[in-house]
Design an enzyme around this catalytic site. Structure first.
Site, PDB file in Angstrom:
ATOM      1  N   ASP A  37       0.875  -1.190   0.000  1.00  0.00           N
ATOM      2  CA  ASP A  37       0.000   0.000   0.000  1.00  0.00           C
ATOM      3  C   ASP A  37       0.903   1.229   0.000  1.00  0.00           C
ATOM      4  OD1 ASP A  37      -2.094   2.011   0.674  1.00  0.00           O
ATOM      5  OD2 ASP A  37      -3.294   0.240   1.121  1.00  0.00           O
ATOM      6  N   TYR A 145     -16.771   7.902  -9.452  1.00  0.00           N
ATOM      7  CA  TYR A 145     -16.422   6.551  -9.011  1.00  0.00           C
ATOM      8  C   TYR A 145     -17.143   5.500  -9.868  1.00  0.00           C
ATOM      9  CZ  TYR A 145     -16.211   2.599  -5.703  1.00  0.00           C
ATOM     10  OH  TYR A 145     -16.020   1.382  -5.101  1.00  0.00           O
TER      11      TYR A 145
HETATM   12  N1  SER Z   1     -18.928   1.546  -0.724  1.00  0.00           N
HETATM   13  C1  SER Z   1     -18.784   2.295  -1.933  1.00  0.00           C
HETATM   14  C2  SER Z   1     -18.988   3.727  -1.716  1.00  0.00           C
HETATM   15  O1  SER Z   1     -19.814   4.051  -0.895  1.00  0.00           O
HETATM   16  C3  SER Z   1     -19.744   1.804  -2.972  1.00  0.00           C
HETATM   17  O2  SER Z   1     -19.170   0.712  -3.595  1.00  0.00           O
HETATM   18  O3  SER Z   1     -18.388   4.519  -2.361  1.00  0.00           O
END
Ligand code: SER
Length: 316
Positions: A37, A145
């Site tokens: 990491d 994301y």
């Molecule tokens: N746990 C993630 C998030 O909340 C979703 O995959 O960004």
């Protein structure tokens, strides 16, 4: 897996890495699992086997480490999650995509044999079905994301079809665990709330009380990951990423489950930007294809997960 084959975990200090490294070490031997990491992991990971500082964007160093340790399998967990990605879209895109490219390229050159890469329920968007969201449906994610995870899924599938890369992936729901706290996600409240309850403090939730989201206890998620990686190659017919389902609940339902253990615990609500990300995701997931292909089945429900979290967090 042959116990002489080395596994490299990139992103071992994160929420999933903290549990996955220990599970892999238990199964394949402490010295066969190299944790890496950019930051130091939890003590258990650090002291139970090899740890190296590694930035997945440093392709040369990734390559060197794969060669040095004769790595055959890579679990690539390093990523920015939904809330932090939104604050830094360029870096999120760079990390989430180029990290994956570096590892996929090593596999396409035959240097590594198998990859695990996590995707997310964030690949779905407002035009996806909200209830029992199926494996195959419209996916128009509205978060940075989600866009990076959906693109990553397509690249995984592409590298499998074009170069035969054995890459396997799961669309994780929100993950609930006690070893390490999550960072930067929208589903993190479901972990933070337990820490507040244990501290005998009130919790202010950043999502509305009726925000239903797909969730899973970490033990189930780790088991899913290892079962997927150990499944026969010919059974893994989805090379983008598999839907898996565990529990779905709202903050209010989780709060009520916690109050059966801590009757005085109080919650209030102050929704922030993360409400919009949560609202864009499905409320529940259909995982019949994972069930059919590699016999996936979750074990923990809301009651057993809540009891287990509290028990584990109480232990010194
Ligand atoms: N746990 C993630 C998030 O909340 C979703 O995959 O960004």
């Amino acid at each position: 897996m042959n116990t002489q084959e080395t596994i490299l975990v990139i992103g071992a200090a994160g929420q999933i890495g903290s549990d996955l490294v220990l599970a892999l070490r238990k199964k394949y031997g402490n010295h066969n699992v190299i944790a890496t990491d950019v930051k130091t992991p939890v003590f258990d990971v650090y002291e139970s086997g090899p740890f190296e500082i590694l930035d997945v964007l440093d392709k040369e160093k990734v390559f060197k480490m794969v060669k040095t340790y004769k790595v055959k399998q890579v679990y690539l967990l390093a990523a920015l999650l939904s809330a932090t990605a939104e604050q830094n879209p360029k870096f999120a895109w760079n990390l989430n995509m180029n990290g994956l490219f570096n590892v996929l390229s090593l596999a396409s050159e035959g240097i590594i044999e198998k990859i695990f890469w996590p995707s997310s329920i964030a690949v779905f968007g407002p035009t996806s079905p909200q209830i029992n969201c199926p494996q195959y449906c419209t996916k128009e994610p509205t978060t940075v994301y989600g866009i990076s995870k959906l693109s990553g899924e397509l690249w995984c599938d592409y590298f499998h079809k074009k170069y035969g890369v054995d890459v396997r992936s799961i669309r994780y729901p929100g993950l609930i665990s006690y070893k390490s706290e999550p960072g930067g996600g929208t589903t993190d409240y479901a972990v933070h709330i337990f820490h507040r309850a244990l501290m005998k403090k009130n919790y202010t939730c950043y999502l509305k009380p009726d925000t239903r989201l797909p969730m899973m206890y970490m033990d189930d998620a780790i088991r899913a990951t290892i079962e997927l990686m150990e499944a026969d190659k010919e059974n893994i017919k989805v090379r983008s990423s598999y839907n898996i389902s565990g529990i779905d609940f709202t903050p209010d339902e989780l709060y009520k489950a916690i109050t059966t253990h801590f009757a005085d615990f109080k919650i209030d609500y102050a929704p922030d930007k993360r409400q919009a990300y949560a609202d864009s995701w499905p409320k529940s997931i259909d995982d019949s294809i994972a069930k059919e292909h590699w016999n996936w089945a979750h074990k923990f429900d809301l009651t057993t997960m809540t009891a287990e979290m509290i028990k584990r967090l109480k232990q010194p």
